[in-house]
Design a protein around this motif. Sequence first.
Motif, PDB file in Angstrom:
ATOM      1  N   GLN A  47      -0.054   3.928   9.753  1.00  0.00           N
ATOM      2  CA  GLN A  47       1.177   3.836   9.675  1.00  0.00           C
ATOM      3  C   GLN A  47       2.026   3.315  11.054  1.00  0.00           C
ATOM      4  N   GLU A  48       1.468   3.783  12.165  1.00  0.00           N
ATOM      5  CA  GLU A  48       2.029   3.278  13.226  1.00  0.00           C
ATOM      6  C   GLU A  48       1.812   1.837  13.340  1.00  0.00           C
ATOM      7  N   GLU A  49       0.414   1.368  12.836  1.00  0.00           N
ATOM      8  CA  GLU A  49       0.269  -0.047  13.022  1.00  0.00           C
ATOM      9  C   GLU A  49       1.020  -0.931  11.898  1.00  0.00           C
ATOM     10  N   LEU A  50       1.379  -0.408  10.916  1.00  0.00           N
ATOM     11  CA  LEU A  50       2.262  -1.073  10.051  1.00  0.00           C
ATOM     12  C   LEU A  50       3.657  -1.256  10.478  1.00  0.00           C
ATOM     13  N   GLY A  75      -2.848   5.055  -9.311  1.00  0.00           N
ATOM     14  CA  GLY A  75      -2.397   5.503  -7.915  1.00  0.00           C
ATOM     15  C   GLY A  75      -1.495   4.618  -7.027  1.00  0.00           C
ATOM     16  N   LYS A  76      -1.131   3.583  -7.793  1.00  0.00           N
ATOM     17  CA  LYS A  76      -0.173   2.556  -7.294  1.00  0.00           C
ATOM     18  C   LYS A  76       0.933   2.979  -6.605  1.00  0.00           C
ATOM     19  N   GLY A  77       1.860   3.836  -7.224  1.00  0.00           N
ATOM     20  CA  GLY A  77       2.923   4.220  -6.470  1.00  0.00           C
ATOM     21  C   GLY A  77       2.732   5.318  -5.296  1.00  0.00           C
ATOM     22  N   GLY A  78       1.677   6.134  -5.275  1.00  0.00           N
ATOM     23  CA  GLY A  78       1.401   6.840  -4.359  1.00  0.00           C
ATOM     24  C   GLY A  78       1.148   6.118  -3.237  1.00  0.00           C
ATOM     25  N   ALA A  79       0.257   5.115  -3.373  1.00  0.00           N
ATOM     26  CA  ALA A  79      -0.091   4.204  -2.312  1.00  0.00           C
ATOM     27  C   ALA A  79       0.993   3.444  -1.640  1.00  0.00           C
ATOM     28  N   ILE A  80       1.816   2.952  -2.587  1.00  0.00           N
ATOM     29  CA  ILE A  80       3.097   2.334  -2.042  1.00  0.00           C
ATOM     30  C   ILE A  80       3.888   3.276  -0.955  1.00  0.00           C
ATOM     31  N   LYS A 238      -7.760   9.451  -4.298  1.00  0.00           N
ATOM     32  CA  LYS A 238      -6.218   8.828  -3.939  1.00  0.00           C
ATOM     33  C   LYS A 238      -6.288   8.726  -2.435  1.00  0.00           C
ATOM     34  N   THR A 239      -6.710   9.482  -1.542  1.00  0.00           N
ATOM     35  CA  THR A 239      -6.862   9.416  -0.286  1.00  0.00           C
ATOM     36  C   THR A 239      -7.470   8.467   0.290  1.00  0.00           C
ATOM     37  N   THR A 240      -8.528   8.043  -0.119  1.00  0.00           N
ATOM     38  CA  THR A 240      -9.543   6.827   0.277  1.00  0.00           C
ATOM     39  C   THR A 240      -8.794   5.396  -0.338  1.00  0.00           C
ATOM     40  N   ALA A 241      -8.158   5.563  -1.252  1.00  0.00           N
ATOM     41  CA  ALA A 241      -7.487   4.498  -1.787  1.00  0.00           C
ATOM     42  C   ALA A 241      -6.343   4.112  -0.896  1.00  0.00           C
ATOM     43  N   ARG A 242      -5.679   4.816  -0.700  1.00  0.00           N
ATOM     44  CA  ARG A 242      -4.460   4.865   0.167  1.00  0.00           C
ATOM     45  C   ARG A 242      -4.705   4.222   1.518  1.00  0.00           C
ATOM     46  N   ILE A 243      -5.859   4.607   2.139  1.00  0.00           N
ATOM     47  CA  ILE A 243      -6.330   4.007   3.281  1.00  0.00           C
ATOM     48  C   ILE A 243      -6.804   2.657   3.390  1.00  0.00           C
ATOM     49  N   ASP A 244      -7.891   2.449   2.284  1.00  0.00           N
ATOM     50  CA  ASP A 244      -8.316   1.154   1.949  1.00  0.00           C
ATOM     51  C   ASP A 244      -7.090   0.055   2.022  1.00  0.00           C
ATOM     52  N   ALA A 245      -6.329   0.611   1.203  1.00  0.00           N
ATOM     53  CA  ALA A 245      -5.051  -0.488   0.874  1.00  0.00           C
ATOM     54  C   ALA A 245      -4.508  -0.687   2.030  1.00  0.00           C
ATOM     55  N   ILE A 246      -4.005   0.151   2.775  1.00  0.00           N
ATOM     56  CA  ILE A 246      -3.265  -0.164   4.080  1.00  0.00           C
ATOM     57  C   ILE A 246      -4.138  -1.076   5.146  1.00  0.00           C
ATOM     58  N   GLU A 247      -5.349  -0.605   5.185  1.00  0.00           N
ATOM     59  CA  GLU A 247      -6.321  -1.480   5.974  1.00  0.00           C
ATOM     60  C   GLU A 247      -6.369  -2.887   5.614  1.00  0.00           C
ATOM     61  N   HIS A 248      -6.525  -3.213   4.267  1.00  0.00           N
ATOM     62  CA  HIS A 248      -6.606  -4.576   3.756  1.00  0.00           C
ATOM     63  C   HIS A 248      -5.542  -5.291   4.078  1.00  0.00           C
ATOM     64  N   ILE A 249      -4.210  -4.454   4.160  1.00  0.00           N
ATOM     65  CA  ILE A 249      -3.009  -5.280   4.442  1.00  0.00           C
ATOM     66  C   ILE A 249      -2.956  -5.685   5.865  1.00  0.00           C
TER      67      ILE A 249
END
Length: 268
Positions: A47-50, A75-80, A238-249
Amino acid sequence: MKNSFSEIDILLLNKKKAIKQFLTRENSNPARVLRYLNYENRLKELQEELIQLQNWVDENKEKVVIIYEGRDAAGKGGAIRRTTEHLNPREFRVVALPKPTEEEKGQWYFQRYVKQLPREGEIVFFDRSWYNRAIVEPVNGFCSKEEYDIFMNQVNDFERMITESGIRLIKLYFSISKDEQTKRFEEIKSSPVKKWKFSDVDKRALELWDDYTVYKKAMFEKTNTESSPWIVIKGNRKTTARIDAIEHILDKIPYIGKDNETTTHIDF
């Protein structure tokens, strides 16, 4: 076989946050609590990197669109929410459009999405997007075969036009198993604060699982292009998915000041 914990692990498990997890979460054990604490620490780093990414977008007048697609309860909404939690709210928008109005039904399909595209210096997160017409609408009979065919014929050209105009487009698809979707639907229906989310479309989602799969495969085959590829996020945890999504962005956008050590994928 006993779990072996490092000194750092033991220090983490003795913190107030860890004790709270033991007291408030069902079926807690040291390994699960440690995994959650590592997730929270990793999330904070990303999140700091974002924030660095957002500053770069603003300063360089970039335009970014990030699409979140996937089955209902993926889990789209939670990831956003985790992605945008600490961003400057004046420099991003989350777009979750309702069903089209009668006026919009008479317009070019992409028209209402064009209105939501970012201005210079802005990031737009689509919680579902124009890809409703690729899967949800045909599966549920919300569009005709002709409307579906026209969309599939136009979507790659549409994305080519917006990317050539300077918009950076990232397409994320959250993938979950049928068992996991069933479990999440039951959790939603039994929750006093979440049960409003369970729609008529959700009710039919499990029954139409195979139909969704057929249209999903067709979408990937047609729209997973070299210039606008899909990134599939495994969403059962969900936790893994949220991290993976941010890493890809963070990986896909070449912002200045990127901390490569932080953005490199790690397992937690």
